[in-house]
Design an enzyme around this catalytic site. Structure first.
Site, mmCIF file in Angstrom:
data_model
loop_
_atom_site.group_PDB
_atom_site.id
_atom_site.type_symbol
_atom_site.label_atom_id
_atom_site.label_comp_id
_atom_site.label_asym_id
_atom_site.label_seq_id
_atom_site.Cartn_x
_atom_site.Cartn_y
_atom_site.Cartn_z
ATOM 1 N N SER A 1 0.850 -1.187 0.000
ATOM 2 C CA SER A 1 0.000 0.000 0.000
ATOM 3 C C SER A 1 0.888 1.240 0.000
ATOM 4 O O SER A 1 2.047 1.180 0.429
ATOM 5 C CB SER A 1 -0.876 0.017 1.270
ATOM 6 O OG SER A 1 -1.475 1.291 1.443
ATOM 7 N N TYR B 1 -3.558 -2.008 9.562
ATOM 8 C CA TYR B 1 -3.364 -2.084 8.113
ATOM 9 C C TYR B 1 -2.000 -1.496 7.750
ATOM 10 O O TYR B 1 -1.224 -2.098 7.003
ATOM 11 C CB TYR B 1 -4.475 -1.298 7.418
ATOM 12 C CG TYR B 1 -4.508 -1.413 5.920
ATOM 13 C CD1 TYR B 1 -3.749 -0.547 5.121
ATOM 14 C CD2 TYR B 1 -5.298 -2.369 5.296
ATOM 15 C CE1 TYR B 1 -3.794 -0.637 3.744
ATOM 16 C CE2 TYR B 1 -5.349 -2.459 3.911
ATOM 17 C CZ TYR B 1 -4.597 -1.592 3.151
ATOM 18 O OH TYR B 1 -4.631 -1.680 1.768
HETATM 19 C C1 GCO Z 1 -7.776 3.682 4.080
HETATM 20 C C2 GCO Z 1 -7.739 2.932 2.779
HETATM 21 C C3 GCO Z 1 -6.296 2.693 2.329
HETATM 22 C C4 GCO Z 1 -6.263 2.262 0.874
HETATM 23 C C5 GCO Z 1 -4.887 2.029 0.331
HETATM 24 C C6 GCO Z 1 -4.111 3.315 0.219
HETATM 25 O O1 GCO Z 1 -8.601 3.347 4.951
HETATM 26 O O2 GCO Z 1 -6.987 4.638 4.187
HETATM 27 O O3 GCO Z 1 -8.424 1.700 2.873
HETATM 28 O O4 GCO Z 1 -5.739 1.731 3.191
HETATM 29 O O5 GCO Z 1 -6.980 1.074 0.719
HETATM 30 O O6 GCO Z 1 -4.191 1.124 1.119
HETATM 31 O O7 GCO Z 1 -2.849 3.044 -0.321
#
Ligand code: GCO
Length: 254
Positions: free
Chosen positions: A145, A158
């Protein structure tokens, strides 16, 4: 003269392949000659998407398993090798998101995100490398990401998992390289996928993303396909340990 981007004869497993970026990558690979095996947990949905590709005359199959289930993943890979003779490529694309202020972010939620977005990529890569090594060739792409070295509030699991996946990409690249296996990553920016629906429909947030992206728009899933083709093709035969940003320039803008 065979195109540098011709993937004929290459069988590639794409996790999280029933929608969004995973399906877009799978479709692009299939349209360049690959046999794609779309993975997901919903058999009906997977079959629909594979049927969509087969209706174009493309080679598309399905493999239903949860990427957190090591045994099921290995069994699916063994089936691919038994049927096609070689698992040429793996795209670790399956991922989940959990958004919450840190004080309300439970340990269970954190571990769930890290398990799917990072640990499963390690276990599937390990099993794939074992199979690819028997052939002396293979390719792995990890969907990371833009978030990682850069962050925003409410998505700590994440961000941690995806930045860890960048590091895992480098670790696997150096260890699998001597076996003829290339390991790279693709780092999408903000792409208009189902996972991001809540963000896209939030005008304030969406306007902020557009303002932070030099191309001044959200990306589209199909715009990730070219990067996958490149890294799975002869054109990418000496690219190893690389993170390919596909983010409209967002990661380089202050
Ligand atoms: C968030 C998004 C991001 C995108 C992506 C950006 O909640 O900010 O889901 O995580 O999906 O990863 O690069």
């Amino acid at each position: 003269m065979k195109s540098l981007f011709d993937l004929t004869g290459r069988t590639i497993l794409v996790t999280g392949g029933s929608r969004g970026i995973g399906f877009a990558m799978g479709a692009a690979l299939a349209r360049h000659g690959a046999t794609v095996v779309l993975n997901g947990r919903n058999e009906a949905k997977l079959e629909d998407k594979a049927r969509e590709l087969r209706a174009e005359g493309l080679e598309a199959e399905t493999a239903v398993f949860d990427v957190n289930n090591e045994a099921a993943a290995r069994s699916a890979m063994d089936k691919i090798v038994n049927k096609h003779g070689h698992l040429f490529g793996l795209i670790n694309n399956a991922g989940i998101q959990h958004r919450s202020p840190i004080l309300a972010f439970t340990t269970a939620d954190f571990e769930r995100v890290v398990s799917t977005n990072l640990t499963s990529c390690f276990t599937l890569s390990r099993e794939a490398i074992a199979l690819m090594s028997e052939h002396g060739s293979g390719r792995i792409i990890n969907t990371v990401s833009m978030l990682g070295s850069q962050a925003r509030p409410t998505v700590p699991a994440y961000i941690a998992a995806k930045e860890g996946l960048r590091a895992l990409t480098r670790a696997l690249a150096v260890e699998a390289g001597p076996k003829g296996i290339l390991v790279n990553a693709i780092a999408p920016g903000y792409i208009a996928t189902e996972m991001n629906n809540a963000l896209i429909t939030d005008k304030k947030f969406s306007d902020w993303i557009v303002s932070k992206t030099p191309l001044q728009r959200w990306g589209e899933p199909h715009e990730l396909g070219g990067g996958a083709i490149y890294l799975m093709s002869e054109a990418g035969a000496f690219v190893n340990g690389h993170v390919l940003a596909i983010d409209g320039g967002m990661s380089v803008q202050v």
